[in-house]
Design an enzyme around this catalytic site. Structure first.
Site, PDB file in Angstrom:
ATOM      1  N   MET A  75       0.794  -1.225   0.000  1.00  0.00           N
ATOM      2  CA  MET A  75       0.000   0.000   0.000  1.00  0.00           C
ATOM      3  C   MET A  75       0.834   1.286   0.000  1.00  0.00           C
ATOM      4  O   MET A  75       0.293   2.377   0.126  1.00  0.00           O
ATOM      5  CB  MET A  75      -0.959   0.019   1.194  1.00  0.00           C
ATOM      6  CG  MET A  75      -1.917  -1.143   1.219  1.00  0.00           C
ATOM      7  SD  MET A  75      -2.868  -1.236  -0.307  1.00  0.00           S
ATOM      8  CE  MET A  75      -3.609  -2.843  -0.102  1.00  0.00           C
ATOM      9  N   HIS A  77       2.897   4.320  -1.587  1.00  0.00           N
ATOM     10  CA  HIS A  77       2.893   5.070  -2.835  1.00  0.00           C
ATOM     11  C   HIS A  77       4.326   5.198  -3.364  1.00  0.00           C
ATOM     12  O   HIS A  77       5.261   5.353  -2.568  1.00  0.00           O
ATOM     13  CB  HIS A  77       2.352   6.488  -2.600  1.00  0.00           C
ATOM     14  CG  HIS A  77       0.908   6.522  -2.263  1.00  0.00           C
ATOM     15  ND1 HIS A  77       0.439   6.281  -0.992  1.00  0.00           N
ATOM     16  CD2 HIS A  77      -0.183   6.757  -3.030  1.00  0.00           C
ATOM     17  CE1 HIS A  77      -0.880   6.373  -0.997  1.00  0.00           C
ATOM     18  NE2 HIS A  77      -1.279   6.660  -2.212  1.00  0.00           N
ATOM     19  N   MET A 115       8.178   4.637   5.772  1.00  0.00           N
ATOM     20  CA  MET A 115       8.375   3.270   5.291  1.00  0.00           C
ATOM     21  C   MET A 115       9.670   3.135   4.496  1.00  0.00           C
ATOM     22  O   MET A 115      10.338   2.102   4.556  1.00  0.00           O
ATOM     23  CB  MET A 115       7.175   2.814   4.449  1.00  0.00           C
ATOM     24  CG  MET A 115       5.901   2.665   5.262  1.00  0.00           C
ATOM     25  SD  MET A 115       6.083   1.602   6.722  1.00  0.00           S
ATOM     26  CE  MET A 115       6.548   0.054   5.969  1.00  0.00           C
ATOM     27  N   GLU A 116      10.037   4.176   3.780  1.00  0.00           N
ATOM     28  CA  GLU A 116      11.279   4.139   3.013  1.00  0.00           C
ATOM     29  C   GLU A 116      12.484   4.070   3.942  1.00  0.00           C
ATOM     30  O   GLU A 116      13.429   3.303   3.696  1.00  0.00           O
ATOM     31  CB  GLU A 116      11.358   5.355   2.082  1.00  0.00           C
ATOM     32  CG  GLU A 116      10.429   5.290   0.892  1.00  0.00           C
ATOM     33  CD  GLU A 116       8.944   5.456   1.196  1.00  0.00           C
ATOM     34  OE1 GLU A 116       8.128   5.169   0.306  1.00  0.00           O
ATOM     35  OE2 GLU A 116       8.585   5.874   2.316  1.00  0.00           O
ATOM     36  N   ASP A 130      23.669 -11.332   5.477  1.00  0.00           N
ATOM     37  CA  ASP A 130      23.981 -12.170   4.319  1.00  0.00           C
ATOM     38  C   ASP A 130      25.481 -12.249   4.066  1.00  0.00           C
ATOM     39  O   ASP A 130      26.016 -13.316   3.794  1.00  0.00           O
ATOM     40  CB  ASP A 130      23.268 -11.633   3.081  1.00  0.00           C
ATOM     41  CG  ASP A 130      23.570 -12.454   1.839  1.00  0.00           C
ATOM     42  OD1 ASP A 130      23.376 -13.693   1.893  1.00  0.00           O
ATOM     43  OD2 ASP A 130      23.992 -11.871   0.823  1.00  0.00           O
TER      44      ASP A 130
END
Length: 161
Positions: A75, A77, A115-116, A130
């Site tokens: 959700m 953008h 969110m970024e 990793d």
């Protein structure tokens, strides 16, 4: 339904309409960390990880992740980001070696960049894991959290610890 709900009138998922929101300068700062073994700390700080410069690779991965957040989080953008900056800091005690990852993201737009920033630090941490897992799979990632955000209708936020 709420104006900014992620559900439509039928109760199905939708992306929130931000078309009528005012553009403002928006920033977000997020943080994550990894608890690492002494061996990984020593190899990272001496530049002797066989896979290469762990922090350089993690930094690029975090920047790429911030730019691709809307492709990973359904959700979110797509946002034209104006700045992404990632910092690393070591926090050492007798018992622990912690790599702290901080990301600052900026834009001028109609929706925030929390969110970024959170995605960037998460992917940075995963990239370090990793690249170092061959040495020790016991690394611990987290906590991951929003430190601060500015701009937008909801105003400013600063995490209080």
């Amino acid at each position: 339904m709420l104006e900014f709900s992620h559900f439509n009138e039928q109760g199905r998922a939708r992306m929130v309409d931000i078309g009528d929101k005012h553009e403002t300068n928006r920033t977000a700062i997020a943080q994550s960390s990894l608890l690492l073994s002494e061996e990984i700390y020593n190899k990272m700080t001496s530049g002797s990880i066989e896979k290469g410069d762990v922090l350089a690779i993690a930094q690029i991965a975090g920047i790429m992740a911030a730019k691709q957040t809307s492709h990973m989080i359904p959700m979110c953008h797509p946002i034209a980001l104006t700045s992404i900056d990632i910092f690393f800091q070591w926090e050492r005690t007798e018992d622990a070696n912690r790599l702290i990852i901080t990301c600052s993201v900026k834009t001028r737009g109609s929706t925030g960049v929390e969110m970024e920033a959170l995605t960037a630090v998460s992917v940075c941490a995963l990239t370090v894991y990793d690249m170092c897992k061959a040495i020790d799979k016991g690394m611990i990632i987290g906590p991951t959290f929003l430190v601060k955000k500015t701009g937008g209708k909801s105003g400013n936020f600063t995490r209080i610890e």
